[in-house]
Motif scaffolding. Structure first.
Motif, PDB file in Angstrom:
ATOM      1  N   ASN A 122      -1.238  -4.505  16.884  1.00  0.00           N
ATOM      2  CA  ASN A 122      -2.227  -4.486  15.825  1.00  0.00           C
ATOM      3  C   ASN A 122      -1.572  -4.867  14.508  1.00  0.00           C
ATOM      4  O   ASN A 122      -0.454  -4.472  14.220  1.00  0.00           O
ATOM      5  N   VAL A 123      -2.295  -5.580  13.681  1.00  0.00           N
ATOM      6  CA  VAL A 123      -1.785  -6.048  12.400  1.00  0.00           C
ATOM      7  C   VAL A 123      -1.456  -4.879  11.479  1.00  0.00           C
ATOM      8  O   VAL A 123      -0.417  -4.868  10.802  1.00  0.00           O
ATOM      9  N   LEU A 124      -2.311  -3.869  11.446  1.00  0.00           N
ATOM     10  CA  LEU A 124      -2.085  -2.718  10.576  1.00  0.00           C
ATOM     11  C   LEU A 124      -0.776  -2.013  10.928  1.00  0.00           C
ATOM     12  O   LEU A 124      -0.001  -1.627  10.050  1.00  0.00           O
ATOM     13  N   GLU A 125      -0.522  -1.870  12.217  1.00  0.00           N
ATOM     14  CA  GLU A 125       0.724  -1.245  12.670  1.00  0.00           C
ATOM     15  C   GLU A 125       1.930  -2.071  12.228  1.00  0.00           C
ATOM     16  O   GLU A 125       2.913  -1.532  11.710  1.00  0.00           O
ATOM     17  N   ALA A 126       1.864  -3.387  12.417  1.00  0.00           N
ATOM     18  CA  ALA A 126       2.965  -4.265  12.012  1.00  0.00           C
ATOM     19  C   ALA A 126       3.186  -4.195  10.506  1.00  0.00           C
ATOM     20  O   ALA A 126       4.336  -4.157  10.033  1.00  0.00           O
ATOM     21  N   MET A 127       2.107  -4.171   9.750  1.00  0.00           N
ATOM     22  CA  MET A 127       2.233  -4.075   8.291  1.00  0.00           C
ATOM     23  C   MET A 127       2.913  -2.764   7.893  1.00  0.00           C
ATOM     24  O   MET A 127       3.768  -2.745   7.003  1.00  0.00           O
ATOM     25  N   ILE A 167       4.982  -0.947   9.711  1.00  0.00           N
ATOM     26  CA  ILE A 167       6.393  -1.019  10.107  1.00  0.00           C
ATOM     27  C   ILE A 167       7.200  -1.799   9.078  1.00  0.00           C
ATOM     28  O   ILE A 167       8.355  -1.492   8.807  1.00  0.00           O
ATOM     29  N   HIS A 168       6.548  -2.785   8.469  1.00  0.00           N
ATOM     30  CA  HIS A 168       7.232  -3.596   7.451  1.00  0.00           C
ATOM     31  C   HIS A 168       7.081  -3.028   6.043  1.00  0.00           C
ATOM     32  O   HIS A 168       7.409  -3.697   5.069  1.00  0.00           O
ATOM     33  N   GLY A 169       6.590  -1.789   5.950  1.00  0.00           N
ATOM     34  CA  GLY A 169       6.605  -1.077   4.673  1.00  0.00           C
ATOM     35  C   GLY A 169       5.368  -1.189   3.809  1.00  0.00           C
ATOM     36  O   GLY A 169       5.382  -0.734   2.665  1.00  0.00           O
ATOM     37  N   SER A 170       4.286  -1.738   4.308  1.00  0.00           N
ATOM     38  CA  SER A 170       3.066  -1.863   3.511  1.00  0.00           C
ATOM     39  C   SER A 170       2.464  -0.489   3.233  1.00  0.00           C
ATOM     40  O   SER A 170       2.030   0.204   4.158  1.00  0.00           O
ATOM     41  N   GLU A 171       2.435  -0.108   1.974  1.00  0.00           N
ATOM     42  CA  GLU A 171       1.830   1.175   1.596  1.00  0.00           C
ATOM     43  C   GLU A 171       0.333   1.185   1.902  1.00  0.00           C
ATOM     44  O   GLU A 171      -0.222   2.213   2.287  1.00  0.00           O
ATOM     45  N   LEU A 212      -3.586   4.038   7.873  1.00  0.00           N
ATOM     46  CA  LEU A 212      -3.273   4.756   9.110  1.00  0.00           C
ATOM     47  C   LEU A 212      -3.331   6.264   8.892  1.00  0.00           C
ATOM     48  O   LEU A 212      -3.829   7.003   9.744  1.00  0.00           O
ATOM     49  N   HIS A 213      -2.829   6.704   7.758  1.00  0.00           N
ATOM     50  CA  HIS A 213      -2.848   8.128   7.439  1.00  0.00           C
ATOM     51  C   HIS A 213      -4.288   8.636   7.407  1.00  0.00           C
ATOM     52  O   HIS A 213      -4.600   9.697   7.968  1.00  0.00           O
ATOM     53  N   ALA A 214      -5.165   7.891   6.768  1.00  0.00           N
ATOM     54  CA  ALA A 214      -6.581   8.275   6.712  1.00  0.00           C
ATOM     55  C   ALA A 214      -7.204   8.290   8.106  1.00  0.00           C
ATOM     56  O   ALA A 214      -7.944   9.211   8.460  1.00  0.00           O
ATOM     57  N   ASN A 216       0.036   7.220  16.696  1.00  0.00           N
ATOM     58  CA  ASN A 216       1.091   6.461  17.389  1.00  0.00           C
ATOM     59  C   ASN A 216       1.819   5.524  16.437  1.00  0.00           C
ATOM     60  O   ASN A 216       3.050   5.448  16.440  1.00  0.00           O
ATOM     61  N   ALA A 217       1.075   4.811  15.610  1.00  0.00           N
ATOM     62  CA  ALA A 217       1.685   3.858  14.682  1.00  0.00           C
ATOM     63  C   ALA A 217       2.540   4.575  13.642  1.00  0.00           C
ATOM     64  O   ALA A 217       3.671   4.159  13.358  1.00  0.00           O
TER      65      ALA A 217
END
Length: 159
Positions: free
Chosen positions: A1-6, A8-12, A18-20, A35-36
């Motif tokens: 998933n794009v959100l997971e990859a973002m 992992i690469h530090g996107s706040e 994801l936190h929400a 999981n992410a």
């Protein structure tokens, strides 16, 4: 998933989203988000993971939280994960069949046990690996066995 990859690469932005979702209460989204976030191995999420392990309405999210905690060195999800290796869903929920939910819970249980690394899980994982009719379950069980065995080998080599 794009959100997971973002994330992992530090996107706040991605981490906040994801936190929400981890608190959102929607089973699949909640499980994915936990999981992410778990893959980030950030201690600041420990409280979130503990809360989801204890209070989520969905066993899938609880197992994702058990895995996430294990990645932070916390093994408190062991009993739930071990018991979930033999989980059997009792009814279809909307478009989610008994078979799909059963497989998904068992997969998450095996992943959590692999991350926890407790050798007491090996007999149950070996049964899943050898007896499951679904090759996806066999593979995830084999991976968990390898994770547990390799953890012990690495500890011995380091010690």
């Amino acid at each position: 998933n794009v959100l997971e990859a973002m994330a992992i690469h530090g996107s706040e932005y991605a981490i906040d989203a994801l936190h929400a979702s981890a608190y959102g209460g929607i089973g699949a989204e909640e499980t994915f988000a936990i999981n992410a976030l778990g893959l980030l191995r950030k201690p600041e999420f420990r409280k979130l993971f503990r809360l989801r392990l204890e209070n989520s309405l969905h066993v899938e999210a609880k197992l994702a939280a058990a895995r996430a905690l294990a990645l932070l060195g916390d093994r408190r999800g062991f009993d739930l994960a071990l018991a979930s290796l033999t989980y059997r869903a009792s009814e279809d929920i909307e478009a989610d069949t008994i078979e799909n939910r059963t497989r998904r819970v068992r997969q998450l249980a095996a992943q959590a046990l692999g991350a926890i690394g407790d050798r007491r899980a090996l007999p149950g994982l070996a049964r899943m690996m050898n007896e499951a009719n679904d090759p996806r379950l066999q593979v995830v069980a084999a991976k968990a066995v390898l994770d547990i065995v390799n953890r012990r080998v690495v500890r011995r080599a380091a010690g």
